[in-house]
Design a protein around this motif. Structure first.
Motif, short mmCIF file in Angstrom:
data_model
loop_
_atom_site.label_atom_id
_atom_site.label_comp_id
_atom_site.label_asym_id
_atom_site.label_seq_id
_atom_site.Cartn_x
_atom_site.Cartn_y
_atom_site.Cartn_z
N ASP A 458 0.82 -1.22 0.00
CA ASP A 458 0.00 0.00 0.00
C ASP A 458 0.85 1.27 0.00
O ASP A 458 0.57 2.22 -0.73
CB ASP A 458 -0.95 -0.02 1.21
CG ASP A 458 -0.25 -0.41 2.50
OD1 ASP A 458 0.35 -1.50 2.54
OD2 ASP A 458 -0.27 0.38 3.45
N VAL A 459 1.92 1.30 0.81
CA VAL A 459 2.75 2.51 0.86
C VAL A 459 3.46 2.72 -0.48
O VAL A 459 3.58 3.83 -0.98
CB VAL A 459 3.78 2.41 2.02
CG1 VAL A 459 4.72 3.61 2.01
CG2 VAL A 459 3.05 2.31 3.36
N GLY A 484 -1.49 -5.14 -1.85
CA GLY A 484 -1.70 -5.84 -0.59
C GLY A 484 -1.71 -4.78 0.50
O GLY A 484 -0.66 -4.24 0.86
N ASP A 486 -1.96 -3.48 4.07
CA ASP A 486 -1.89 -3.78 5.51
C ASP A 486 -1.75 -2.50 6.33
O ASP A 486 -1.19 -2.49 7.41
CB ASP A 486 -0.76 -4.79 5.81
CG ASP A 486 0.53 -4.41 5.14
OD1 ASP A 486 0.70 -3.24 4.76
OD2 ASP A 486 1.40 -5.29 4.96
N GLY A 488 0.00 0.20 6.14
CA GLY A 488 1.26 0.92 6.31
C GLY A 488 2.42 0.04 5.89
O GLY A 488 2.22 -0.99 5.22
N GLY A 489 3.60 0.41 6.28
CA GLY A 489 4.79 -0.38 5.91
C GLY A 489 5.08 -1.43 6.96
O GLY A 489 5.66 -1.13 8.01
N THR A 490 4.68 -2.67 6.70
CA THR A 490 4.83 -3.69 7.75
C THR A 490 6.16 -4.44 7.67
O THR A 490 6.45 -5.26 8.53
CB THR A 490 3.68 -4.72 7.70
OG1 THR A 490 3.64 -5.29 6.39
CG2 THR A 490 2.35 -4.06 8.00
#
Ligand SMILES: Cc1ncc(C[n+]2csc(CCOP(=O)(O)OP(=O)(O)O)c2C)c(N)n1
Ligand SMILES: [Mg+2]
Length: 557
Positions: A458-459, A484, A486, A488-490
């Motif tokens: 997403d980011v 995908g 989630d 933010g940055g996972t």
């Protein structure tokens, strides 16, 4: 008749670049660069070049990168002066590190207007530092002209430096001053006889006499030659998902897991490395071991991959004229790697094909098991495998940096498909633009091309949202952007700092949470949008290959 010097020079220069092999020109709008832009439009109308127009130079640079990756030819990018030029910098760096040829034509003020606080004027010479292979600062064309050979000489040097005729391929810059009047009518663009480049000398091979406990490693940019060498030697092929070598009978997709086992990784004594491996820690760890001989076959970029500076040799090609290792020990070595890897990877593929069968059977009798598979919530692993399985040789697959490319690398089986990821510097920038460039270049022509899929976080998508824009009249290739989401940055959740830093601070400065509405984003740019929840919906969405499609998949953090 004497025309406008800016336009005459622009037509001559572009004509000479096209004559030498340029097929794509990317233009961003601006006043100082108008003569170049109008000349490019005239060559496009005459069918002599493919023109793409973008308003944002950062995206335009990555789009050019994608066009060059797909076509293998230097791509011209035209910008106006000032910050416009600086916006090319990220793509220039990626191109430099991954050896992709770009020819930047950056318009500038003439000498008398530099260094006096003129509008939109900065020092554009040296702006890219060592990221460009070659640069010329060209004075403004004037009434008495440059002489007939000048544009040919400039084009020749720029093209051959970019294409890497005498070194690594990469970006070059022609900084072109223009004086008013900045353009005049383009009177004529004509077909130019193609320039014949001389054959390039054969590369000297590195002899490999026997294979004993050898592995071939393929990182980004490795290409099919890595697969071929592994097969000729009869040794395991440890190929990353975007290496261009993730296929063939010797493939070991589950290389990370096996490298960690003493009976596999522990017994490696020689590694032949192609391209730029970046996706695991296991490969650099192997290459730094004192008991492993490292032979590096340098990739297209300017820097050979050589962790710990341990390479016993760095060459540009390897030739092996012998037979594959057919000794019992050699066959056992290869067989054990390949077999164990297939065992590790097999589970998910079976579930996916059960669901695919159920899709085909609808609305008839769905087996209970199939229905359950169909309704399963999408996981990262499932998403990675589904996108890989939906992609065929006439398609293109682009993988964004971050977690999903690793999920692909850890889980997919072998398949001979075109997969690209910007691994020169592994930025999360420009991913959509790069993919659109690859889509444009792969879909123009014989009508055989499929769809270009981009799998990203997403980011990463939000970073390059502006590249979802197609201006009116611009080509709209078939593209599926699969995000995908989630929140933010996972990727940072896997780092040690996730355990040690205060939760709130960690989330704010690393995870960077957001609630962006991807359906509204898709609507704003005229993309079809679909949100998928389960395996069945995902596989249906992936099979809709027309137009521009944004598929959102929610993933747990
Ligand atoms: C231009 C650039 N800025 C910052 C980074 C550092 N970075 C790597 S991954 C990442 C977050 C990506 O998040 P997302 O795309 O949502 O993927 P996820 O990790 O959630 O799967 C960032 C900021 C980078 N690689 N490139
Ligand atoms: Mg994310």
């Amino acid at each position: 008749m004497i025309g406008n010097p800016a336009t005459d020079f622009s037509v001559a220069l572009l004509g000479q670049l096209i004559r030498r092999g340029v097929r794509d020109v990317v233009v961003c709008p601006g006043s100082r660069s108008q003569a170049l832009a109008l000349a490019a439009a005239a060559f496009d109308s005459a069918g002599l070049v493919r023109l793409t127009v973008r308003i944002d130079e950062r995206g335009a640079g990555f789009l050019a990168l994608g066009l060059a990756i797909e076509s293998g030819l230097p791509v011209v990018v035209i910008t106006t002066s000032g910050t416009a030029v600086a916006n090319l910098h990220p793509a220039v760096l990626e191109a430099r590190h991954s050896g992709v040829p770009l020819i930047l034509l950056t318009a500038d003020r003439p000498a008398e207007l530099r260094g006096i606080g003129s509008n939109q004027t900065t020092n554009q010479v040296g702006l890219f530092g060592s990221a460009v292979e070659w640069i010329r600062d060209v004075e403004a064309p004037h009434d008495s002209g440059f002489g007939p050979d000048y544009s040919a000489e400039l084009a020749h040097e720029a093209y051959s430096e970019a294409a890497g005729h005498s070194g690594a391929a990469g970006p070059v810059q022609l900084n072109l001053a223009f004086r008013e009047p900045l353009s005049g009518p383009v009177t004529e663009v004509s077909t130019l006889t193609p320039h014949e480049w001389p054959e390039r000398g054969a590369v000297v091979g590195l002899p490999i006499d026997q294979a004993g406990h050898t592995v071939v490693i393929a990182g980004a940019g490795a290409g099919a030659r890595a697969e071929q060498l592994a097969r000729s030697l009869g040794v395991p092929l440890l190929a990353e998902a975007s290496s261009g070598a993730r296929f063939g009978p010797n493939l070991v997709g589950a290389y990370r897991a096996l490298l960690r086992r003493p009976e596999f990784g522990g017994r490696v004594r020689r590694a032949i490395v192609f391209g730029h491996p970046t996706l695991s820690r296991d490969i650099p760890a192997l290459l730094q071991r004192p008991d492993v001989e490292v032979l590096v076959v340098s990739g297209p970029g300017s820097e050979a991959y050589n962790p710990g500076h341990r390479a016993a040799s760095i060459s540009s090609a390897v030739r092996y004229d012998g037979e594959p290792d057919a000794s019992p020990a050699g066959r056992a070595w290869l067989g054990s790697w390949v077999h164990s890897s297939r065992e590790i990877l097999s589970g998910e593929g079976e579930a996916a094909s059960a669901a695919d069968r159920s899709l085909d059977d609808r609305p008839g009798n769905l087996g209970r098991q199939q229905l359950a598979a169909f309704r399963e919530t999408v996981t990262r692993r499932m998403l990675a495998i589904a996108v890989w399985q939906a992609t065929w040789p006439h398609d293109r697959l682009v993988l964004g940096a971050s977690r999903l490319i690793r999920a692909v690398d850890e889980n997919v089986a072998g398949k001979k498909i075109s997969v690209h990821s910007n691994r020169g510097l592994a930025g999360i920038d420009g991913t959509v633009a790069t993919a659109v460039g690859i889509a444009v270049a792969s879909q123009d022509g014989d009508g055989q091309a499929g769809v270009t899929r981009v799998l990203l976080g997403d980011v990463t998508l939000l970073h390059d949202a502006g590249s979802l824009l197609f201006g009116l009249g611009e080509r709209r290739p078939r593209v599926q952007v699969i995000v995908g989401n989630d929140g933010g940055g996972t990727i940072f959740d896997d780092l040690e700092v996730a355990e040690t830093a205060p939760r709130d601070a960690f989330d704010r400065v690393l995870y960077t949470p957001h609630q962006a509405d991807f359906s509204a984003l898709a609507a704003a740019y005229g993309w079809t949008y679909r949100r998928v929840h389960n395996r069945g919906e995902l596989s249906e969405a992936l099979s809709a290959t027309d137009g521009q499609f944004l598929i959102e998949v929610s993933l747990p953090r």
